[in-house]
Design a protein around this motif. Structure first.
Motif, mmCIF file in Angstrom:
data_model
loop_
_atom_site.group_PDB
_atom_site.id
_atom_site.type_symbol
_atom_site.label_atom_id
_atom_site.label_comp_id
_atom_site.label_asym_id
_atom_site.label_seq_id
_atom_site.Cartn_x
_atom_site.Cartn_y
_atom_site.Cartn_z
ATOM 1 N N GLY A 1 -5.749 9.895 -13.711
ATOM 2 C CA GLY A 1 -5.192 10.371 -11.957
ATOM 3 C C GLY A 1 -4.383 11.675 -11.498
ATOM 4 O O GLY A 1 -4.429 11.735 -10.780
ATOM 5 N N GLN A 2 -4.287 12.231 -12.471
ATOM 6 C CA GLN A 2 -3.483 13.713 -12.120
ATOM 7 C C GLN A 2 -4.276 14.251 -11.455
ATOM 8 O O GLN A 2 -5.632 14.666 -12.132
ATOM 9 C CB GLN A 2 -2.966 13.979 -12.960
ATOM 10 N N PHE A 3 -4.136 15.823 -10.917
ATOM 11 C CA PHE A 3 -4.565 17.229 -11.042
ATOM 12 C C PHE A 3 -3.968 17.951 -11.498
ATOM 13 O O PHE A 3 -2.977 18.183 -11.997
ATOM 14 C CB PHE A 3 -5.121 17.182 -9.551
ATOM 15 N N GLY A 4 -4.456 19.224 -11.171
ATOM 16 C CA GLY A 4 -4.014 20.448 -11.720
ATOM 17 C C GLY A 4 -4.353 21.760 -10.854
ATOM 18 O O GLY A 4 -5.478 21.155 -9.620
ATOM 19 N N GLU A 5 -3.592 22.839 -10.768
ATOM 20 C CA GLU A 5 -4.505 23.915 -9.919
ATOM 21 C C GLU A 5 -5.268 24.650 -10.552
ATOM 22 O O GLU A 5 -5.037 25.465 -11.648
ATOM 23 C CB GLU A 5 -2.969 24.083 -9.142
ATOM 24 N N TYR A 6 -6.801 24.749 -10.409
ATOM 25 C CA TYR A 6 -7.408 25.429 -10.746
ATOM 26 C C TYR A 6 -8.023 26.882 -10.213
ATOM 27 O O TYR A 6 -8.327 26.991 -9.029
ATOM 28 C CB TYR A 6 -8.821 24.917 -10.893
ATOM 29 N N SER A 7 -7.850 27.826 -10.534
ATOM 30 C CA SER A 7 -7.972 29.219 -10.452
ATOM 31 C C SER A 7 -8.549 30.374 -11.205
ATOM 32 O O SER A 7 -9.031 30.267 -12.283
ATOM 33 C CB SER A 7 -6.532 30.307 -10.805
ATOM 34 N N ALA B 1 -9.513 34.992 -6.540
ATOM 35 C CA ALA B 1 -10.464 34.991 -5.354
ATOM 36 C C ALA B 1 -8.887 33.428 -4.519
ATOM 37 O O ALA B 1 -9.082 33.458 -4.033
ATOM 38 C CB ALA B 1 -11.552 34.001 -5.739
ATOM 39 N N GLY B 2 -8.644 32.840 -5.776
ATOM 40 C CA GLY B 2 -7.263 32.472 -5.235
ATOM 41 C C GLY B 2 -7.339 30.773 -6.611
ATOM 42 O O GLY B 2 -7.905 30.820 -6.937
ATOM 43 N N GLU B 3 -6.846 29.985 -5.805
ATOM 44 C CA GLU B 3 -7.162 28.450 -6.331
ATOM 45 C C GLU B 3 -7.403 27.469 -5.624
ATOM 46 O O GLU B 3 -6.893 27.177 -4.473
ATOM 47 C CB GLU B 3 -5.536 28.381 -7.458
ATOM 48 N N CYS B 4 -7.355 26.419 -6.136
ATOM 49 C CA CYS B 4 -8.058 25.100 -5.983
ATOM 50 C C CYS B 4 -7.886 23.789 -6.774
ATOM 51 O O CYS B 4 -7.220 23.773 -7.957
ATOM 52 C CB CYS B 4 -9.568 25.190 -5.722
#
Length: 223
Positions: A42-48, A52-55
């Motif tokens: 259920g946890q999330f991450g910041e993918y970069s 371009a940036g991260e989502c």
């Protein structure tokens, strides 16, 4: 592991789920980071993507599956369009894990009901695999999933795998007009399928994820 510092990931595999959705299997390049990484379903991450940036996306794989993490996303903006151009062997960044998680340990001994619509299956998938990998700890497992059309269904191979396992009740549907001649499952909206399946609420936990209108019509059916 510093959750605020991006760590390098290598793309190990790419699955084209639909025309605009793909799943990346990623591994940490640094062996020390890989050995120390852990997360809860259920946890999330910041993918970069560099330049371009991260989502923000959930970790779509289960913590019981070691050695990699997976990310499923739709190509809808600048960063995701760049992510869609990446291929096996390319490098990207990751920060995390962040956020709350599903209390899977508290669910032991209970029936589990998973209900999802469209790409909403991604954050539910990690809990499904977590539960299936620890199958003996839970009661009945029911999976109800639908999408606008057959072409919009994600994780098609896994849906079939879950259906054929024999230890989970899998119910699938597509919206009216979204079926194909080969489609052998329900043609209706997800709440209608939930009403038909009628999972027993007693001694059960339900995890629901999908479009707001789907959730609004589904929750009263679980009371």
């Amino acid at each position: 592991m510093n959750i605020y510092q991006p760590h390098l990931l290598r793309i190990e595999d790419v699955v084209e789920e639909t025309a605009d959705t793909r799943t990346l299997r990623l591994s940490f390049i640094d062996p020390a980071v890989a050995a120390g990484f852990d997360f809860k379903a259920g946890q999330f991450g910041e993918y970069s993507v560099f330049g371009a940036g991260e989502c923000t996306f959930c970790i779509a794989s289960a913590p019981t599956r070691k050695g990699y993490i997976e990310c499923s996303f739709k190509s809808v903006g600048k960063v995701t369009q760049e992510m869609r151009r990446l291929e096996v062997g390319d490098t990207m960044g990751f920060r995390g894990p962040y956020g709350n998680y599903f209390p899977i340990d508290e669910m032991a001994g209970r029936d589990l009901v998973f209900i999802a619509g469209g790409i909403g299956l991604a954050p539910v998938r990690c809990v499904i695999w977590n539960a299936l990998d620890r199958r003996q700890e839970f009661g009945d497992i029911t999976i109800i999933y639908g999408a606008r059309s057959v072409a919009d269904l994600v994780y098609k191979r896994e849906l079939e795998e879950w259906r054929l396992r024999g230890d989970a009740n899998v119910h699938l549907c597509v919206d009216p007009g979204g079926e194909t001649p080969e489609w052998k499952h329900a043609v209706c909206f997800v709440p209608s399928l939930v009403e038909e399946v009628a999972p027993a609420p007693r001694n059960a936990y339900a995890i629901v994820c999908g479009p707001p209108i789907m959730i609004n019509f589904t929750l009263p059916l679980l009371a």
